[in-house]
Design an enzyme around this catalytic site. Sequence first.
Site, short mmCIF file in Angstrom:
data_model
loop_
_atom_site.label_atom_id
_atom_site.label_comp_id
_atom_site.label_asym_id
_atom_site.label_seq_id
_atom_site.Cartn_x
_atom_site.Cartn_y
_atom_site.Cartn_z
N PRO A 9 0.81 -1.23 0.00
CA PRO A 9 0.00 0.00 0.00
C PRO A 9 0.84 1.28 0.00
O PRO A 9 0.37 2.35 -0.44
CB PRO A 9 -0.83 -0.10 1.29
CG PRO A 9 -0.30 -1.25 2.06
CD PRO A 9 0.60 -2.07 1.18
N GLY A 10 2.09 1.19 0.47
CA GLY A 10 2.98 2.37 0.48
C GLY A 10 3.21 2.90 -0.93
O GLY A 10 3.28 4.11 -1.16
N LYS A 11 3.32 2.00 -1.90
CA LYS A 11 3.53 2.42 -3.29
C LYS A 11 2.30 3.18 -3.80
O LYS A 11 2.42 4.19 -4.50
CB LYS A 11 3.77 1.21 -4.18
CG LYS A 11 5.09 0.51 -3.95
CD LYS A 11 5.24 -0.61 -4.98
CE LYS A 11 6.56 -1.33 -4.86
NZ LYS A 11 6.69 -2.40 -5.87
N ASP A 61 8.29 -2.18 -10.24
CA ASP A 61 9.29 -3.07 -9.65
C ASP A 61 10.48 -2.23 -9.24
O ASP A 61 11.05 -1.49 -10.05
CB ASP A 61 9.70 -4.18 -10.61
CG ASP A 61 10.41 -5.29 -9.86
OD1 ASP A 61 9.90 -5.71 -8.80
OD2 ASP A 61 11.49 -5.73 -10.29
N PHE A 175 8.38 2.94 4.05
CA PHE A 175 8.24 1.48 4.11
C PHE A 175 9.54 0.86 3.63
O PHE A 175 10.47 1.56 3.21
CB PHE A 175 7.05 1.02 3.26
CG PHE A 175 7.19 1.32 1.78
CD1 PHE A 175 7.80 0.42 0.93
CD2 PHE A 175 6.71 2.51 1.25
CE1 PHE A 175 7.95 0.70 -0.43
CE2 PHE A 175 6.86 2.80 -0.11
CZ PHE A 175 7.48 1.89 -0.94
N LYS A 196 9.41 12.77 0.23
CA LYS A 196 10.04 11.61 -0.43
C LYS A 196 9.74 11.64 -1.93
O LYS A 196 10.64 11.47 -2.76
CB LYS A 196 9.55 10.30 0.21
CG LYS A 196 10.14 9.06 -0.45
CD LYS A 196 9.67 7.76 0.17
CE LYS A 196 10.05 6.57 -0.72
NZ LYS A 196 9.49 5.29 -0.27
N HIS A 201 13.10 7.87 -6.42
CA HIS A 201 13.05 7.06 -7.64
C HIS A 201 11.62 6.93 -8.13
O HIS A 201 11.32 7.14 -9.30
CB HIS A 201 13.65 5.67 -7.34
CG HIS A 201 13.04 4.99 -6.14
ND1 HIS A 201 12.83 5.63 -4.94
CD2 HIS A 201 12.56 3.74 -5.96
CE1 HIS A 201 12.27 4.79 -4.08
NE2 HIS A 201 12.09 3.64 -4.68
N ARG A 202 10.70 6.60 -7.20
CA ARG A 202 9.30 6.40 -7.61
C ARG A 202 8.69 7.72 -8.05
O ARG A 202 7.94 7.77 -9.03
CB ARG A 202 8.50 5.77 -6.46
CG ARG A 202 7.04 5.47 -6.83
CD ARG A 202 6.39 4.47 -5.90
NE ARG A 202 7.12 3.21 -5.90
CZ ARG A 202 7.99 2.84 -4.95
NH1 ARG A 202 8.20 3.60 -3.92
NH2 ARG A 202 8.64 1.71 -5.06
P1 ITT Z 1 4.98 -5.59 -4.96
O1 ITT Z 1 6.03 -6.42 -5.68
O2 ITT Z 1 3.74 -6.36 -4.61
O3 ITT Z 1 4.67 -4.29 -5.65
P2 ITT Z 1 7.07 -5.21 -2.99
O4 ITT Z 1 7.10 -4.38 -1.74
O5 ITT Z 1 7.57 -6.62 -2.92
O6 ITT Z 1 5.57 -5.14 -3.53
P3 ITT Z 1 9.14 -4.62 -4.98
O7 ITT Z 1 9.32 -6.05 -5.32
O8 ITT Z 1 9.13 -3.62 -6.08
O9 ITT Z 1 7.78 -4.41 -4.14
O10 ITT Z 1 10.14 -4.08 -3.93
C1 ITT Z 1 11.38 -4.66 -3.71
C2 ITT Z 1 11.81 -4.34 -2.32
O11 ITT Z 1 12.25 -2.99 -2.28
C3 ITT Z 1 10.76 -4.50 -1.22
O12 ITT Z 1 11.42 -5.03 -0.10
C4 ITT Z 1 10.29 -3.10 -0.96
O13 ITT Z 1 9.87 -2.93 0.38
C5 ITT Z 1 11.55 -2.30 -1.28
N1 ITT Z 1 11.19 -0.99 -1.78
C6 ITT Z 1 10.61 -0.70 -2.97
N2 ITT Z 1 10.42 0.61 -3.09
C7 ITT Z 1 10.89 1.16 -1.94
C8 ITT Z 1 10.94 2.46 -1.43
O14 ITT Z 1 10.45 3.49 -2.11
N3 ITT Z 1 11.46 2.65 -0.22
C9 ITT Z 1 11.93 1.62 0.49
N4 ITT Z 1 11.93 0.35 0.11
C10 ITT Z 1 11.39 0.13 -1.11
#
Ligand code: ITT
Length: 216
Positions: A9-11, A61, A175, A196, A201-202
Site C-alpha cells: 500500500p505504500g507504493k 518493480d 516502508f 520523499k 526514484h518512484r
Molecule cells: P509488490 O512487488 O507487490 O509491488 P514489494 O514491496 O515486494 O511489492 P518490490 O518487489 O518492487 O515491491 O520491492 C522490492 C523491495 O524494495 C521490497 O522489499 C520493498 O519494500 C523495497 N522498496 C521498494 N520501493 C521502496 C521504497 O520506495 N522505499 C523503500 N523500500 C522500497
Amino acid sequence: MLNFVTTNPGKVREATAYLDDEVVQFDFDYPEVQADELGAVAAHGAREAYRAADGPVIVDDAGLFIDAFDGFPGPYSSYVEDRVGIERVWRMTEPEDDHSAAFKTVIAYCDGDDFAATPDPVDRDERRGQDLAADDRGGATTDEQVEGGEDALPVKLFEGRVPGEIVAPRGEGGFGFDPIFEHDGTTFAEMSTDEKNAVSHRGRALAKFAEWYAER
Ligand code: ITT
C-alpha cells in the site's frame, strides 16, 4: 480508473499524489520472473496482471542497489527484506565500505492497446532480461506491428533512480528499506510522503508516467 498492481500500500500512497485518475490497489501477487533487470520483471508482471484485471494496469518493480555489494540486493530486494531484514543489510556494510547506493524503480503500463512509437521505451517482449536502462532507451522503440500472441502485448516503461547512502536505521515513516536509505542527510523514513516523492526514484518515474498518461 487505474489499477496499481502491488501488495504494497505504500507504493499506492505515493502514486495517488501524481495522478488525477482514481488509483486503486489491485492486490495481485504476480509471479516475479527471476531477471537481473527491473524492466523485465515489471513488464512481465504488467502483462500477467492485465490479463487478470478489468482495465489498465501499472506495475512498479523497485530495488535497492548497494555499490559495495555490486548492486545487491537489486531485483532481489523484496526477498532480502523478508529473509534478512533491513537492519542486517545495514550491518553487512562494514565501516570502511563505500556506503553509496541507489534506489531504482521501473513502472510498467499495459492497457492491451498498442502505443505510438515515441523516444520512450515500448517493451514488446523482445528484450526480456536485457538492460532497459535510461541511456539505452532509443533502441527499445520500434514502429513494427507485432503479430497476435498475448506475449506480445506492448508495455510502456518509465524509470526513476535516486542516489543515496546506507546508514543505521532512522525514522518511522515510509516502508521497506526507507529507514536505512539517506538522501541529502535525511533518511526516506524521516520524510513525509510529499518530501520523499519530490526526490525519490518512484516520484521521478511517476512524474514521467503521469505526464504521458494525461495525454493518453
Ligand atoms: P509488490 O512487488 O507487490 O509491488 P514489494 O514491496 O515486494 O511489492 P518490490 O518487489 O518492487 O515491491 O520491492 C522490492 C523491495 O524494495 C521490497 O522489499 C520493498 O519494500 C523495497 N522498496 C521498494 N520501493 C521502496 C521504497 O520506495 N522505499 C523503500 N523500500 C522500497
